[in-house]
Write a protein that holds these residues in place. Structure first.
Motif, PDB file in Angstrom:
ATOM      1  N   GLU A  38       0.814  -1.216   0.000  1.00 39.41           N
ATOM      2  CA  GLU A  38       0.000   0.000   0.000  1.00 39.41           C
ATOM      3  C   GLU A  38       0.851   1.272   0.000  1.00 39.41           C
ATOM      4  OE1 GLU A  38      -3.918   0.033   0.633  1.00 39.41           O
ATOM      5  OE2 GLU A  38      -3.048  -1.454  -0.726  1.00 39.41           O
ATOM      6  N   SER A  39       2.120   1.141   0.390  1.00 42.38           N
ATOM      7  CA  SER A  39       2.911   2.362   0.558  1.00 42.38           C
ATOM      8  C   SER A  39       3.646   2.717  -0.732  1.00 42.38           C
ATOM      9  CB  SER A  39       3.867   2.202   1.748  1.00 42.38           C
ATOM     10  OG  SER A  39       5.177   2.060   1.338  1.00 42.38           O
ATOM     11  N   SER A  40       3.334   3.907  -1.229  1.00 38.82           N
ATOM     12  CA  SER A  40       3.969   4.306  -2.483  1.00 38.82           C
ATOM     13  C   SER A  40       5.208   5.136  -2.162  1.00 38.82           C
ATOM     14  CB  SER A  40       2.951   5.032  -3.358  1.00 38.82           C
ATOM     15  OG  SER A  40       3.127   6.389  -3.296  1.00 38.82           O
ATOM     16  N   VAL A  41       6.321   4.790  -2.794  1.00 31.99           N
ATOM     17  CA  VAL A  41       7.607   5.430  -2.479  1.00 31.99           C
ATOM     18  C   VAL A  41       8.057   6.345  -3.624  1.00 31.99           C
ATOM     19  CG1 VAL A  41      10.049   5.030  -1.950  1.00 31.99           C
ATOM     20  CG2 VAL A  41       8.301   3.548  -0.938  1.00 31.99           C
ATOM     21  N   LEU A  42       8.165   5.793  -4.827  1.00 33.50           N
ATOM     22  CA  LEU A  42       8.538   6.628  -5.972  1.00 33.50           C
ATOM     23  C   LEU A  42       7.263   7.227  -6.546  1.00 33.50           C
ATOM     24  CD1 LEU A  42      11.209   4.374  -7.744  1.00 33.50           C
ATOM     25  CD2 LEU A  42      11.469   5.985  -5.832  1.00 33.50           C
ATOM     26  N   GLN A  43       7.252   8.567  -6.641  1.00 32.98           N
ATOM     27  CA  GLN A  43       5.998   9.247  -6.965  1.00 32.98           C
ATOM     28  C   GLN A  43       6.148  10.130  -8.194  1.00 32.98           C
ATOM     29  OE1 GLN A  43       3.538   9.967  -3.826  1.00 32.98           O
ATOM     30  NE2 GLN A  43       4.989   9.493  -2.207  1.00 32.98           N
ATOM     31  N   GLY A  44       6.613   9.522  -9.273  1.00 34.61           N
ATOM     32  CA  GLY A  44       6.759  10.287 -10.510  1.00 34.61           C
ATOM     33  C   GLY A  44       8.191  10.741 -10.700  1.00 34.61           C
ATOM     34  N   LEU A  45       9.073   9.751 -10.790  1.00 29.45           N
ATOM     35  CA  LEU A  45      10.512  10.029 -10.882  1.00 29.45           C
ATOM     36  C   LEU A  45      10.903  10.230 -12.343  1.00 29.45           C
ATOM     37  CD1 LEU A  45      12.857  10.030  -8.840  1.00 29.45           C
ATOM     38  CD2 LEU A  45      13.230   7.618  -9.421  1.00 29.45           C
ATOM     39  N   ASN A  46      11.711  11.271 -12.601  1.00 29.59           N
ATOM     40  CA  ASN A  46      12.218  11.545 -13.943  1.00 29.59           C
ATOM     41  C   ASN A  46      13.693  11.879 -13.869  1.00 29.59           C
ATOM     42  OD1 ASN A  46       9.725  11.785 -15.790  1.00 29.59           O
ATOM     43  ND2 ASN A  46       9.181  13.043 -14.014  1.00 29.59           N
ATOM     44  N   PHE A  47      14.509  11.173 -14.630  1.00 30.03           N
ATOM     45  CA  PHE A  47      15.909  11.574 -14.789  1.00 30.03           C
ATOM     46  C   PHE A  47      16.524  10.870 -15.989  1.00 30.03           C
ATOM     47  CE2 PHE A  47      18.180   7.830 -13.260  1.00 30.03           C
ATOM     48  CZ  PHE A  47      17.279   7.222 -12.395  1.00 30.03           C
ATOM     49  N   ASP A  48      17.704  11.355 -16.387  1.00 26.69           N
ATOM     50  CA  ASP A  48      18.406  10.797 -17.552  1.00 26.69           C
ATOM     51  C   ASP A  48      19.873  10.589 -17.239  1.00 26.69           C
ATOM     52  OD1 ASP A  48      16.485  11.134 -20.016  1.00 26.69           O
ATOM     53  OD2 ASP A  48      16.256  12.927 -18.770  1.00 26.69           O
ATOM     54  N   LEU A  49      20.450   9.562 -17.847  1.00 30.27           N
ATOM     55  CA  LEU A  49      21.897   9.347 -17.778  1.00 30.27           C
ATOM     56  C   LEU A  49      22.426   9.248 -19.194  1.00 30.27           C
ATOM     57  CD1 LEU A  49      22.040   6.427 -15.139  1.00 30.27           C
ATOM     58  CD2 LEU A  49      22.242   8.889 -14.702  1.00 30.27           C
TER      59      LEU A  49
END
Ligand code: ATP
Length: 235
Positions: A13-24
């Motif tokens: 039930e626990s949401s941790v990543l909430q719309g992660l955006n990044f680039d390498l």
């Protein structure tokens, strides 16, 4: 090389990543900074396939990373050195290293790779027949790095390599990371030790509550109030 878009993940039930955006980009060393509980380890777990994403996408060299099983990700050149090192204490140093190279893409060149690791970490060569559990924390961290590069990675994920190590040992570990970076392996580095991370990364992201809240060059992040704020309560 890697694009993460609107990634969501959690545990039950626990949401941790909430719309992660990044680039390498290929060949970069990029760090991910943030306080305890920000979701850094969860990010690494989703990238390596240990935790499923609930939504979002990860493009890895044109491939849909989230559609690949963990072993396929290793085969495609993605290798994790986990938080807490996770070496096998009852196996020798060399056995631990060999375990890092069971993927087909690494198996063929195993002997040569082992010599490369021993050149990079002479201490591991000296201790090759010793039980890993008898090594110091710093040596075990070298072993975890060595095992991760035995898989012949193109992208190396390093989760808190400085954790629990004395400052002098942290310096030695980061010297080793610098040498690995010089071999053109792309490195994504999770750290709470901002100073150490920014000594090796060219740029970084700051994470808080499952999102990227700031991005910048290493020089900029060293001065940044966001970096300071991300660590309030975290250190
Ligand atoms: P740290 O530096 O302390 O490891 P972090 O930024 O890596 O912090 P995560 O380990 O990703 O953060 O944890 C993010 C949140 O997810 C925390 O609230 C944590 O309690 C929770 N969490 C982590 N692992 C699990 C798990 N296996 N089951 C349930 N909740 C978890």
């Amino acid at each position: 090389m890697l694009s993460v878009r609107d990634l969501h993940a959690g545990y039950g039930e626990s949401s941790v990543l909430q719309g992660l955006n990044f680039d390498l980009q290929k060949g970069e060393v990029v760090c991910l900074l943030g306080a305890n509980g920000a979701g850094k380890t969860t990010t690494m777990a989703v990238l390596s396939g240990l935790v499923d994403a609930s939504s979002g996408g990860v493009n890895y060299d044109g491939q849909d990373l989230l559609a690949m099983a963990s072993h396929q990700r290793v085969e495609a050149g993605l290798s994790l050195s986990p938080e807490g090192r996770k070496v096998f204490p009852n196996l020798t140093v060399e056995e631990n290293l060999v375990l890092g190279s069971f993927n087909a893409s690494a198996r063929a060149g195993r002997a040569a790779r082992l010599e490369e690791v021993y050149t990079l970490f002479p201490r591991l060569a000296e201790r090759r027949a010793q039980s890993a559990g008898l090594m110091s924390g710093g040596e075990q961290q070298m072993l975890a790095l060595g095992r991760a590069i035995m898989a012949k990675p193109r992208l190396l994920l390093l989760d808190e390599p400085s954790l629990g190590l004395a400052p002098m040992i942290v310096q030695a570990v980061f010297e080793a990371i610098r040498k690995i970076a010089a071999t053109e392996i792309t490195i994504f580095l999770v750290e709470q030790n901002t100073h150490a991370a920014l000594s090796v990364a060219s740029r970084g992201y700051v994470m808080s509550a499952g999102r990227i809240v700031h991005a910048g060059s290493a020089a900029e992040l060293r001065q940044s109030p966001e970096v300071r704020d991300a660590f309030i309560g975290g250190k």
